[in-house]
Design a protein around this motif. Sequence first.
Motif, PDB file in Angstrom:
ATOM      1  N   SER A   2       0.824  -1.210   0.000  1.00 16.93           N
ATOM      2  CA  SER A   2       0.000   0.000   0.000  1.00 16.93           C
ATOM      3  C   SER A   2       0.856   1.256   0.000  1.00 16.93           C
ATOM      4  O   SER A   2       0.463   2.267  -0.564  1.00 16.93           O
ATOM      5  CB  SER A   2      -0.968   0.007   1.180  1.00 16.93           C
ATOM      6  OG  SER A   2      -0.267   0.142   2.390  1.00 16.93           O
ATOM      7  N   ASP A   3       2.040   1.206   0.646  1.00 16.17           N
ATOM      8  CA  ASP A   3       2.926   2.367   0.630  1.00 16.17           C
ATOM      9  C   ASP A   3       3.391   2.677  -0.790  1.00 16.17           C
ATOM     10  O   ASP A   3       3.465   3.830  -1.187  1.00 16.17           O
ATOM     11  CB  ASP A   3       4.150   2.148   1.527  1.00 16.17           C
ATOM     12  CG  ASP A   3       3.795   2.241   2.998  1.00 16.17           C
ATOM     13  OD1 ASP A   3       2.677   2.702   3.310  1.00 16.17           O
ATOM     14  OD2 ASP A   3       4.620   1.850   3.832  1.00 16.17           O
ATOM     15  N   ARG A   4       3.691   1.646  -1.551  1.00 16.26           N
ATOM     16  CA  ARG A   4       4.117   1.863  -2.937  1.00 16.26           C
ATOM     17  C   ARG A   4       2.952   2.312  -3.810  1.00 16.26           C
ATOM     18  O   ARG A   4       3.103   3.133  -4.701  1.00 16.26           O
ATOM     19  CB  ARG A   4       4.736   0.595  -3.508  1.00 16.26           C
ATOM     20  CG  ARG A   4       6.093   0.277  -2.940  1.00 16.26           C
ATOM     21  CD  ARG A   4       6.764  -0.821  -3.734  1.00 16.26           C
ATOM     22  NE  ARG A   4       5.868  -1.939  -3.983  1.00 16.26           N
ATOM     23  CZ  ARG A   4       6.008  -3.156  -3.479  1.00 16.26           C
ATOM     24  NH1 ARG A   4       7.006  -3.427  -2.686  1.00 16.26           N
ATOM     25  NH2 ARG A   4       5.162  -4.102  -3.768  1.00 16.26           N
ATOM     26  N   LEU A   5       1.783   1.778  -3.542  1.00 12.36           N
ATOM     27  CA  LEU A   5       0.614   2.094  -4.354  1.00 12.36           C
ATOM     28  C   LEU A   5       0.068   3.491  -4.066  1.00 12.36           C
ATOM     29  O   LEU A   5      -0.220   4.256  -4.983  1.00 12.36           O
ATOM     30  CB  LEU A   5      -0.486   1.055  -4.111  1.00 12.36           C
ATOM     31  CG  LEU A   5      -1.773   1.203  -4.912  1.00 12.36           C
ATOM     32  CD1 LEU A   5      -1.467   1.115  -6.407  1.00 12.36           C
ATOM     33  CD2 LEU A   5      -2.748   0.128  -4.504  1.00 12.36           C
ATOM     34  N   PHE A   6      -0.036   3.828  -2.792  1.00 14.90           N
ATOM     35  CA  PHE A   6      -0.645   5.095  -2.416  1.00 14.90           C
ATOM     36  C   PHE A   6       0.354   6.177  -2.056  1.00 14.90           C
ATOM     37  O   PHE A   6      -0.005   7.336  -1.953  1.00 14.90           O
ATOM     38  CB  PHE A   6      -1.619   4.899  -1.262  1.00 14.90           C
ATOM     39  CG  PHE A   6      -2.738   3.954  -1.593  1.00 14.90           C
ATOM     40  CD1 PHE A   6      -3.553   4.187  -2.686  1.00 14.90           C
ATOM     41  CD2 PHE A   6      -2.961   2.829  -0.826  1.00 14.90           C
ATOM     42  CE1 PHE A   6      -4.580   3.330  -3.008  1.00 14.90           C
ATOM     43  CE2 PHE A   6      -3.995   1.962  -1.131  1.00 14.90           C
ATOM     44  CZ  PHE A   6      -4.806   2.205  -2.229  1.00 14.90           C
ATOM     45  N   GLY A   7       1.598   5.802  -1.837  1.00  9.93           N
ATOM     46  CA  GLY A   7       2.637   6.777  -1.535  1.00  9.93           C
ATOM     47  C   GLY A   7       2.361   7.541  -0.259  1.00  9.93           C
ATOM     48  O   GLY A   7       1.820   7.011   0.710  1.00  9.93           O
ATOM     49  N   ILE A   8       2.693   8.777  -0.283  1.00  7.29           N
ATOM     50  CA  ILE A   8       2.571   9.651   0.879  1.00  7.29           C
ATOM     51  C   ILE A   8       1.115   9.875   1.283  1.00  7.29           C
ATOM     52  O   ILE A   8       0.816  10.153   2.441  1.00  7.29           O
ATOM     53  CB  ILE A   8       3.283  10.990   0.588  1.00  7.29           C
ATOM     54  CG1 ILE A   8       3.506  11.780   1.869  1.00  7.29           C
ATOM     55  CG2 ILE A   8       2.510  11.804  -0.422  1.00  7.29           C
ATOM     56  CD1 ILE A   8       4.389  12.991   1.673  1.00  7.29           C
ATOM     57  N   HIS A   9       0.204   9.693   0.351  1.00  4.63           N
ATOM     58  CA  HIS A   9      -1.199   9.999   0.606  1.00  4.63           C
ATOM     59  C   HIS A   9      -1.869   9.017   1.568  1.00  4.63           C
ATOM     60  O   HIS A   9      -2.745   9.409   2.334  1.00  4.63           O
ATOM     61  CB  HIS A   9      -1.970  10.098  -0.700  1.00  4.63           C
ATOM     62  CG  HIS A   9      -1.405  11.156  -1.582  1.00  4.63           C
ATOM     63  ND1 HIS A   9      -1.558  12.491  -1.318  1.00  4.63           N
ATOM     64  CD2 HIS A   9      -0.634  11.085  -2.693  1.00  4.63           C
ATOM     65  CE1 HIS A   9      -0.919  13.196  -2.227  1.00  4.63           C
ATOM     66  NE2 HIS A   9      -0.356  12.365  -3.067  1.00  4.63           N
ATOM     67  N   GLY A  10      -1.432   7.774   1.559  1.00  3.95           N
ATOM     68  CA  GLY A  10      -1.965   6.805   2.521  1.00  3.95           C
ATOM     69  C   GLY A  10      -1.581   7.186   3.946  1.00  3.95           C
ATOM     70  O   GLY A  10      -2.409   7.156   4.853  1.00  3.95           O
ATOM     71  N   ALA A  11      -0.313   7.561   4.117  1.00  4.10           N
ATOM     72  CA  ALA A  11       0.160   7.998   5.435  1.00  4.10           C
ATOM     73  C   ALA A  11      -0.535   9.284   5.854  1.00  4.10           C
ATOM     74  O   ALA A  11      -0.916   9.450   7.015  1.00  4.10           O
ATOM     75  CB  ALA A  11       1.672   8.190   5.411  1.00  4.10           C
ATOM     76  N   ALA A  12      -0.722  10.202   4.911  1.00  7.59           N
ATOM     77  CA  ALA A  12      -1.389  11.472   5.213  1.00  7.59           C
ATOM     78  C   ALA A  12      -2.821  11.233   5.674  1.00  7.59           C
ATOM     79  O   ALA A  12      -3.287  11.883   6.623  1.00  7.59           O
ATOM     80  CB  ALA A  12      -1.369  12.385   3.986  1.00  7.59           C
ATOM     81  N   GLY A  51       9.538   8.806   6.673  1.00  5.74           N
ATOM     82  CA  GLY A  51      10.924   8.445   6.972  1.00  5.74           C
ATOM     83  C   GLY A  51      11.097   7.051   7.532  1.00  5.74           C
ATOM     84  O   GLY A  51      12.215   6.621   7.799  1.00  5.74           O
ATOM     85  N   GLY A  52      10.004   6.335   7.751  1.00  6.66           N
ATOM     86  CA  GLY A  52      10.105   4.951   8.188  1.00  6.66           C
ATOM     87  C   GLY A  52       9.549   4.662   9.564  1.00  6.66           C
ATOM     88  O   GLY A  52       9.491   3.510   9.972  1.00  6.66           O
ATOM     89  N   SER A  53       9.149   5.680  10.313  1.00  9.74           N
ATOM     90  CA  SER A  53       8.562   5.434  11.633  1.00  9.74           C
ATOM     91  C   SER A  53       7.197   4.783  11.470  1.00  9.74           C
ATOM     92  O   SER A  53       6.499   5.039  10.502  1.00  9.74           O
ATOM     93  CB  SER A  53       8.365   6.748  12.388  1.00  9.74           C
ATOM     94  OG  SER A  53       9.588   7.338  12.702  1.00  9.74           O
ATOM     95  N   ASP A  54       6.843   3.948  12.443  1.00  7.64           N
ATOM     96  CA  ASP A  54       5.490   3.405  12.387  1.00  7.64           C
ATOM     97  C   ASP A  54       4.496   4.489  12.791  1.00  7.64           C
ATOM     98  O   ASP A  54       4.876   5.542  13.286  1.00  7.64           O
ATOM     99  CB  ASP A  54       5.351   2.145  13.245  1.00  7.64           C
ATOM    100  CG  ASP A  54       5.442   2.392  14.742  1.00  7.64           C
ATOM    101  OD1 ASP A  54       5.765   3.515  15.148  1.00  7.64           O
ATOM    102  OD2 ASP A  54       5.192   1.445  15.495  1.00  7.64           O
ATOM    103  N   ARG A  55       3.236   4.221  12.565  1.00  4.84           N
ATOM    104  CA  ARG A  55       2.183   5.225  12.754  1.00  4.84           C
ATOM    105  C   ARG A  55       2.178   5.794  14.166  1.00  4.84           C
ATOM    106  O   ARG A  55       2.156   7.007  14.359  1.00  4.84           O
ATOM    107  CB  ARG A  55       0.836   4.592  12.423  1.00  4.84           C
ATOM    108  CG  ARG A  55      -0.346   5.503  12.609  1.00  4.84           C
ATOM    109  CD  ARG A  55      -1.639   4.749  12.262  1.00  4.84           C
ATOM    110  NE  ARG A  55      -2.790   5.522  12.582  1.00  4.84           N
ATOM    111  CZ  ARG A  55      -3.430   5.452  13.751  1.00  4.84           C
ATOM    112  NH1 ARG A  55      -3.021   4.632  14.681  1.00  4.84           N
ATOM    113  NH2 ARG A  55      -4.493   6.189  13.970  1.00  4.84           N
ATOM    114  N   SER A  56       2.204   4.927  15.168  1.00  8.72           N
ATOM    115  CA  SER A  56       2.106   5.415  16.549  1.00  8.72           C
ATOM    116  C   SER A  56       3.335   6.218  16.965  1.00  8.72           C
ATOM    117  O   SER A  56       3.218   7.213  17.676  1.00  8.72           O
ATOM    118  CB  SER A  56       1.853   4.267  17.522  1.00  8.72           C
ATOM    119  OG  SER A  56       2.886   3.314  17.443  1.00  8.72           O
ATOM    120  N   ALA A  57       4.510   5.830  16.519  1.00 10.04           N
ATOM    121  CA  ALA A  57       5.726   6.588  16.850  1.00 10.04           C
ATOM    122  C   ALA A  57       5.706   7.958  16.184  1.00 10.04           C
ATOM    123  O   ALA A  57       6.098   8.960  16.787  1.00 10.04           O
ATOM    124  CB  ALA A  57       6.966   5.812  16.421  1.00 10.04           C
TER     125      ALA A  57
END
Length: 115
Positions: A2-12, A51-57
Amino acid sequence: MSDRLFGIHGAALELRSHRMGLLTSNIANAATPGYQARDIDFASALEARVGGSDRSAAIESATRYRVPTMASMDGNTVELANEQMAFAENAVAYSATLTFLNGRVETVKRALKGE
């Protein structure tokens, strides 16, 4: 994947959703004596997440207590107008991110169908 598919937008989208919860909690506790309003420094959280941190961190490192413009006598730091403005701004950004992700999903669906 999903990170490759959605990029920064999934995390956002994840971070905006969490921020929405914090802002909602602030608004709900506007009359609670001693309540300390919190918010996320969205740019810092997104940078940590990408940068690689998990969501909660990423969320924990970017969560800040609000400093009120005018201190209340009961120690509550919620300024309702500011919280409502931040909520509205975040809702618009959440919607825009979701619209972009929907476009990405539609593009993938068309590619899978061979269109």
